[in-house]
Design a protein around this motif. Structure first.
Motif, PDB file in Angstrom:
ATOM      1  N   PRO A  72       6.139  63.169   7.840  1.00  0.00           N
ATOM      2  CA  PRO A  72       7.560  62.850   7.721  1.00  0.00           C
ATOM      3  C   PRO A  72       8.044  62.943   6.275  1.00  0.00           C
ATOM      4  O   PRO A  72       7.258  62.793   5.330  1.00  0.00           O
ATOM      5  CB  PRO A  72       7.607  61.392   8.184  1.00  0.00           C
ATOM      6  CG  PRO A  72       6.298  60.829   7.727  1.00  0.00           C
ATOM      7  CD  PRO A  72       5.300  61.958   7.735  1.00  0.00           C
ATOM      8  N   GLY A  73       9.326  63.181   6.103  1.00  0.00           N
ATOM      9  CA  GLY A  73       9.870  63.190   4.745  1.00  0.00           C
ATOM     10  C   GLY A  73      11.326  63.583   4.739  1.00  0.00           C
ATOM     11  O   GLY A  73      11.906  63.899   5.778  1.00  0.00           O
ATOM     12  N   PHE A 116      12.438  66.093   2.536  1.00  0.00           N
ATOM     13  CA  PHE A 116      12.361  67.556   2.345  1.00  0.00           C
ATOM     14  C   PHE A 116      13.709  68.130   1.912  1.00  0.00           C
ATOM     15  O   PHE A 116      14.242  69.039   2.547  1.00  0.00           O
ATOM     16  CB  PHE A 116      11.869  68.246   3.633  1.00  0.00           C
ATOM     17  CG  PHE A 116      10.558  67.704   4.141  1.00  0.00           C
ATOM     18  CD1 PHE A 116       9.378  67.958   3.469  1.00  0.00           C
ATOM     19  CD2 PHE A 116      10.510  66.932   5.300  1.00  0.00           C
ATOM     20  CE1 PHE A 116       8.163  67.447   3.932  1.00  0.00           C
ATOM     21  CE2 PHE A 116       9.306  66.417   5.771  1.00  0.00           C
ATOM     22  CZ  PHE A 116       8.135  66.678   5.083  1.00  0.00           C
ATOM     23  N   LYS A 131      18.801  58.407   0.540  1.00  0.00           N
ATOM     24  CA  LYS A 131      18.892  59.184  -0.710  1.00  0.00           C
ATOM     25  C   LYS A 131      20.082  60.160  -0.725  1.00  0.00           C
ATOM     26  O   LYS A 131      20.215  60.932  -1.665  1.00  0.00           O
ATOM     27  CB  LYS A 131      17.609  59.990  -0.900  1.00  0.00           C
ATOM     28  CG  LYS A 131      16.380  59.131  -1.186  1.00  0.00           C
ATOM     29  CD  LYS A 131      15.157  60.028  -1.341  1.00  0.00           C
ATOM     30  CE  LYS A 131      13.879  59.225  -1.443  1.00  0.00           C
ATOM     31  NZ  LYS A 131      12.691  60.086  -1.323  1.00  0.00           N
ATOM     32  N   PHE A 151      14.163  63.248  12.745  1.00  0.00           N
ATOM     33  CA  PHE A 151      14.306  61.922  13.336  1.00  0.00           C
ATOM     34  C   PHE A 151      15.321  61.141  12.521  1.00  0.00           C
ATOM     35  O   PHE A 151      15.599  61.461  11.371  1.00  0.00           O
ATOM     36  CB  PHE A 151      12.957  61.178  13.415  1.00  0.00           C
ATOM     37  CG  PHE A 151      12.395  60.715  12.092  1.00  0.00           C
ATOM     38  CD1 PHE A 151      11.811  61.613  11.211  1.00  0.00           C
ATOM     39  CD2 PHE A 151      12.441  59.372  11.729  1.00  0.00           C
ATOM     40  CE1 PHE A 151      11.290  61.186   9.991  1.00  0.00           C
ATOM     41  CE2 PHE A 151      11.919  58.930  10.516  1.00  0.00           C
ATOM     42  CZ  PHE A 151      11.344  59.854   9.650  1.00  0.00           C
ATOM     43  N   GLY A 205      16.535  56.836  11.950  1.00  0.00           N
ATOM     44  CA  GLY A 205      16.048  55.483  12.227  1.00  0.00           C
ATOM     45  C   GLY A 205      14.617  55.319  11.760  1.00  0.00           C
ATOM     46  O   GLY A 205      14.178  55.988  10.815  1.00  0.00           O
ATOM     47  N   LYS A 211       0.705  61.499   4.898  1.00  0.00           N
ATOM     48  CA  LYS A 211       1.537  61.382   3.705  1.00  0.00           C
ATOM     49  C   LYS A 211       0.787  62.012   2.530  1.00  0.00           C
ATOM     50  O   LYS A 211      -0.447  61.933   2.468  1.00  0.00           O
ATOM     51  CB  LYS A 211       1.826  59.906   3.356  1.00  0.00           C
ATOM     52  CG  LYS A 211       2.591  59.108   4.391  1.00  0.00           C
ATOM     53  CD  LYS A 211       3.952  59.630   4.777  1.00  0.00           C
ATOM     54  CE  LYS A 211       5.035  59.632   3.732  1.00  0.00           C
ATOM     55  NZ  LYS A 211       5.657  58.331   3.512  1.00  0.00           N
ATOM     56  N   MET A 255       4.613  50.960   2.790  1.00  0.00           N
ATOM     57  CA  MET A 255       5.193  51.567   3.983  1.00  0.00           C
ATOM     58  C   MET A 255       4.146  51.727   5.089  1.00  0.00           C
ATOM     59  O   MET A 255       4.425  51.482   6.263  1.00  0.00           O
ATOM     60  CB  MET A 255       5.792  52.935   3.618  1.00  0.00           C
ATOM     61  CG  MET A 255       6.910  53.291   4.498  1.00  0.00           C
ATOM     62  SD  MET A 255       8.119  54.411   3.791  1.00  0.00           S
ATOM     63  CE  MET A 255       7.205  55.485   2.789  1.00  0.00           C
ATOM     64  N   MET A 283       3.514  48.333   6.599  1.00  0.00           N
ATOM     65  CA  MET A 283       4.652  47.881   7.407  1.00  0.00           C
ATOM     66  C   MET A 283       4.716  48.667   8.718  1.00  0.00           C
ATOM     67  O   MET A 283       4.945  48.084   9.779  1.00  0.00           O
ATOM     68  CB  MET A 283       5.957  48.033   6.608  1.00  0.00           C
ATOM     69  CG  MET A 283       7.160  47.486   7.322  1.00  0.00           C
ATOM     70  SD  MET A 283       6.946  45.765   7.873  1.00  0.00           S
ATOM     71  CE  MET A 283       7.232  44.879   6.344  1.00  0.00           C
TER      72      MET A 283
HETATM   73  O1  PNS Z   1      10.236  62.426   1.403  1.00  0.00           O
HETATM   74  P1  PNS Z   1      10.446  60.935   1.334  1.00  0.00           P
HETATM   75  O2  PNS Z   1      11.893  60.625   1.090  1.00  0.00           O
HETATM   76  O3  PNS Z   1       9.535  60.266   0.361  1.00  0.00           O
HETATM   77  O4  PNS Z   1      10.065  60.403   2.798  1.00  0.00           O
HETATM   78  C1  PNS Z   1      10.159  59.025   3.109  1.00  0.00           C
HETATM   79  C2  PNS Z   1      10.148  58.796   4.623  1.00  0.00           C
HETATM   80  C3  PNS Z   1      11.216  59.635   5.288  1.00  0.00           C
HETATM   81  C4  PNS Z   1       8.805  59.197   5.162  1.00  0.00           C
HETATM   82  C5  PNS Z   1      10.381  57.288   4.848  1.00  0.00           C
HETATM   83  O5  PNS Z   1      11.466  56.879   4.082  1.00  0.00           O
HETATM   84  C6  PNS Z   1      10.648  56.945   6.310  1.00  0.00           C
HETATM   85  O6  PNS Z   1       9.766  57.020   7.130  1.00  0.00           O
HETATM   86  N1  PNS Z   1      11.911  56.563   6.598  1.00  0.00           N
HETATM   87  C7  PNS Z   1      12.353  56.250   7.933  1.00  0.00           C
HETATM   88  C8  PNS Z   1      12.716  54.765   8.044  1.00  0.00           C
HETATM   89  C9  PNS Z   1      11.449  53.962   8.131  1.00  0.00           C
HETATM   90  O7  PNS Z   1      10.745  54.022   9.119  1.00  0.00           O
HETATM   91  N2  PNS Z   1      11.161  53.233   7.026  1.00  0.00           N
HETATM   92  C10 PNS Z   1       9.886  52.564   6.842  1.00  0.00           C
HETATM   93  C11 PNS Z   1       9.898  51.157   7.295  1.00  0.00           C
HETATM   94  S1  PNS Z   1       8.472  50.475   6.582  1.00  0.00           S
END
Ligand code: PNS
Length: 160
Positions: free
Chosen positions: A7-8, A10, A41, A69, A71, A87, A101, A104
Motif C-alpha cells: 500500500p502507499g 505513490f 497528504k 482503497f 479509509g 512495506k 502503523m 496498530m
Molecule cells: O506512501 P505512504 O504515504 O507512506 O503510504 C502510507 C499508507 C497509505 C500505507 C498509510 O498511510 C495507510 O495505510 N493509510 C490508510 C489509513 C490507515 O489504515 N492508517 C493506519 C492506521 S494505523
C-alpha cells in the motif's frame, strides 16, 4: 495462492517503489499495489492517474495488479481476504512510524502480518515528495522516476 499487498500514496511512483514491487513480486504469487485514494497528504495526482502510472511502469511484471482503497488499510485487507502487507524501509527515520502503523494494524486485525523489505541502498534517499520538489524547480529527475512518469509530472506541474 500467496498474495501480498503493497500500500502507499505513490504520488507518483518512484524507482524506490518499483524496486520493492519487483522484488516482492518475485517472492509472492501475486502482488497487489494498493493506492490510497484520499491521503491526508493532498496528492498532486488523482487516484486514477497514480494507478495508470503504476500500471505503465509495471507492465512487464505479470503477477502485479494495481488497485486502490480509501479509509483504513485493514478494512481493505479484510474485504478482499488479504493477509500480508509489504512495506519498504529506507532509513531509521521510517522505522518509528512504520513500526507504530504495523502494530496498530495488527491490533485492529490480528490476521494481518506486515513484512518489511529494506530499500535498495541506491534509493535510500528517494521519496515522492523529494521528486516533486526537484521537478517543481526543473531539476533532473531522470534517475529517480521512469521517463514516462517524469513527463507526466512535468505536464501536471505546468498545468498548475
Ligand atoms: O506512501 P505512504 O504515504 O507512506 O503510504 C502510507 C499508507 C497509505 C500505507 C498509510 O498511510 C495507510 O495505510 N493509510 C490508510 C489509513 C490507515 O489504515 N492508517 C493506519 C492506521 S494505523
Amino acid at each position: 495462492m500467496n498474495i501480498a499487498v503493497y500500500p502507499g500514496s505513490f504520488d507518483p511512483v518512484t524507482y524506490g517503489h518499483l524496486d520493492i514491487i519487483e522484488r516482492a513480486s518475485s517472492i509472492f504469487d501475486k502482488l497487489i499495489v494498493a493506492v490510497l485514494e484520499n491521503s491526508a497528504k493532498k496528492p498532486l495526482f488523482t487516484v486514477e492517474e497514480r494507478k495508470d502510472m503504476i500500471k505503465a511502469a509495471t507492465m512487464s511484471l505479470r503477477n502485479v495488479e494495481v488497485d486502490y482503497f480509501s479509509g483504513l488499510l485493514v478494512d481493505y485487507m479484510k474485504q478482499n481476504d488479504y493477509h500480508i502487507v509489504i512495506k519498504g524501509l529506507r532509513m531509521l527515520s521510517d522505522f518509528e512510524y512504520e513500526f507504530q502503523m504495523a502494530l496498530m494494524n495488527k491490533k485492529l486485525n490480528d490476521d494481518i502480518e506486515t513484512l518489511f523489505m529494506m530499500t535498495n541502498s541506491k534509493y535510500a534517499y528517494l521519496s515522492s515528495s523529494i521528486v516533486k520538489e526537484i521537478a517543481k524547480f526543473n531539476g533532473d529527475i531522470s534517475e529517480l522516476v521512469p521517463e514516462y512518469i517524469a513527463l507526466r509530472l512535468k505536464e501536471k506541474l505546468r498545468g498548475k
